[in-house]
Write a protein that holds these residues in place. Structure first.
Motif, mmCIF file in Angstrom:
data_model
loop_
_atom_site.group_PDB
_atom_site.id
_atom_site.type_symbol
_atom_site.label_atom_id
_atom_site.label_comp_id
_atom_site.label_asym_id
_atom_site.label_seq_id
_atom_site.Cartn_x
_atom_site.Cartn_y
_atom_site.Cartn_z
ATOM 1 N N SER A 1 0.842 -1.194 0.000
ATOM 2 C CA SER A 1 0.000 0.000 0.000
ATOM 3 C C SER A 1 0.882 1.250 0.000
ATOM 4 C CB SER A 1 -0.897 0.000 1.241
ATOM 5 O OG SER A 1 -1.721 1.154 1.276
ATOM 6 N N PRO A 2 0.531 2.231 -0.833
ATOM 7 C CA PRO A 2 -0.534 2.184 -1.842
ATOM 8 C C PRO A 2 -0.026 1.508 -3.120
ATOM 9 C CG PRO A 2 0.457 4.354 -1.840
ATOM 10 C CD PRO A 2 1.166 3.567 -0.757
ATOM 11 N N VAL A 3 -0.865 0.736 -3.743
ATOM 12 C CA VAL A 3 -0.498 0.084 -4.993
ATOM 13 C C VAL A 3 -1.733 0.054 -5.885
ATOM 14 C CG1 VAL A 3 -0.958 -2.257 -4.149
ATOM 15 C CG2 VAL A 3 0.626 -1.923 -6.038
ATOM 16 N N SER A 4 -1.553 0.384 -7.135
ATOM 17 C CA SER A 4 -2.660 0.427 -8.083
ATOM 18 C C SER A 4 -2.578 -0.744 -9.051
ATOM 19 C CB SER A 4 -2.624 1.734 -8.876
ATOM 20 O OG SER A 4 -1.462 1.767 -9.693
ATOM 21 N N HIS B 1 -10.774 -4.997 5.569
ATOM 22 C CA HIS B 1 -11.104 -5.156 4.147
ATOM 23 C C HIS B 1 -11.930 -6.425 3.982
ATOM 24 C CE1 HIS B 1 -10.751 -5.528 -0.183
ATOM 25 N NE2 HIS B 1 -10.133 -4.352 -0.237
ATOM 26 N N ARG C 1 -8.003 -4.899 -8.952
ATOM 27 C CA ARG C 1 -6.818 -4.878 -8.092
ATOM 28 C C ARG C 1 -6.946 -5.875 -6.954
ATOM 29 N NH1 ARG C 1 -6.205 -2.671 -3.121
ATOM 30 N NH2 ARG C 1 -4.143 -1.972 -2.452
ATOM 31 N N ASP C 2 -8.100 -5.905 -6.287
ATOM 32 C CA ASP C 2 -8.253 -6.806 -5.147
ATOM 33 C C ASP C 2 -8.154 -8.262 -5.583
ATOM 34 O OD1 ASP C 2 -8.518 -4.612 -3.551
ATOM 35 O OD2 ASP C 2 -10.700 -4.756 -3.343
ATOM 36 N N ALA D 1 -2.893 -5.503 3.844
ATOM 37 C CA ALA D 1 -3.973 -5.523 2.863
ATOM 38 C C ALA D 1 -5.314 -5.872 3.487
ATOM 39 C CB ALA D 1 -3.649 -6.539 1.771
#
Length: 210
Positions: free
Chosen positions: A33-36, A122, A58-59, A118
């Motif tokens: 994080s952060p990662v796109s 979530h 992404r997930d 992550a």
């Protein structure tokens, strides 16, 4: 004639697994994080639409990376479960030291830090981390304890509770020292913790020899 809508290329699963491993390697180098999706695609040397094709979003890509981490750890969990390590004390000391060594020197701590980072709060990645990394770790120690129950060395009413009691203090100490930088403010020799911790555990669960 084109493929029917929704059909997959030959070798889809193999390519998906290769991409998941590349994503995992990238995350281990850089953090989660952060990662796109775009960043993950660049790390894999593909386009974002390619990753969407294989993972959805992404997930989904991060879930697949956690599954890749699970696959990478299977042989080590098999060691914890099945290695012939002698009597119960010797075996528990050996398997916990194996965990400490893997955590510190072979990326296990980094993997768990990624999963926690992550997964906290979530709805998708939290359960994925539990399913792919945390529960397999705990269940490997449940299975190790079950061997010693079967041999008559331990009396354990709940394997799950006992595995949590055995593993949790070591995991907390490792997170404290390594992923959270506790060595700088309150250092602890985690390896030296193993034997007294196992002895305390056995005072609860060991079957007295006649």
């Amino acid at each position: 004639m084109g493929r029917p809508t929704g059909s997959r290329n030959p070798g889809f699963e193999q390519k998906r697994a290769q991409l998941a491993e590349a994503i995992l390697e990238h995350l281990l180098r850089t953090g989660i994080s952060p990662v796109s999706l775009r960043e993950l695609a660049a790390a894999c040397e593909v386009t974002p639409p390619t990753l969407r094709h294989y993972f959805g979003d992404r997930d989904g890509a991060l879930e697949a990376a956690l599954r890749a981490a699970h696959r990478a750890g299977e042989e080590h969990m098999a060691y914890t479960i099945g290695a012939d390590l002698g009597d119960v004390r010797t075996a528990l000391v050996a398997t916990l030291r194996y965990l400490v060594d893997g955590w510190v020197n072979y990326g296990v701590g980094r993997l768990n830090a990624l999963g926690i980072g992550a997964g906290l709060d979530h709805e998708r990645l939290g359960p994925a981390y539990v399913a792919e990394l945390l529960e397999p770790l705990l269940q490997s120690f449940e299975a190790r304890l079950a061997r010693h129950v079967a041999s008559g060395e331990l009396a354990v009413p709940s394997l799950r509770v006992a595995a949590l009691q055995l593993v949790s203090p070591l995991v907390m100490a490792l997170l404290h020292q390594h992923q959270l930088g506790g060595h700088a403010c309150r250092p602890l020799d985690v390896d030296a913790l193993v034997e007294p911790h196992v002895d305390a555990f056995l005072r609860i669960y060991a079957v007295a020899s006649s």
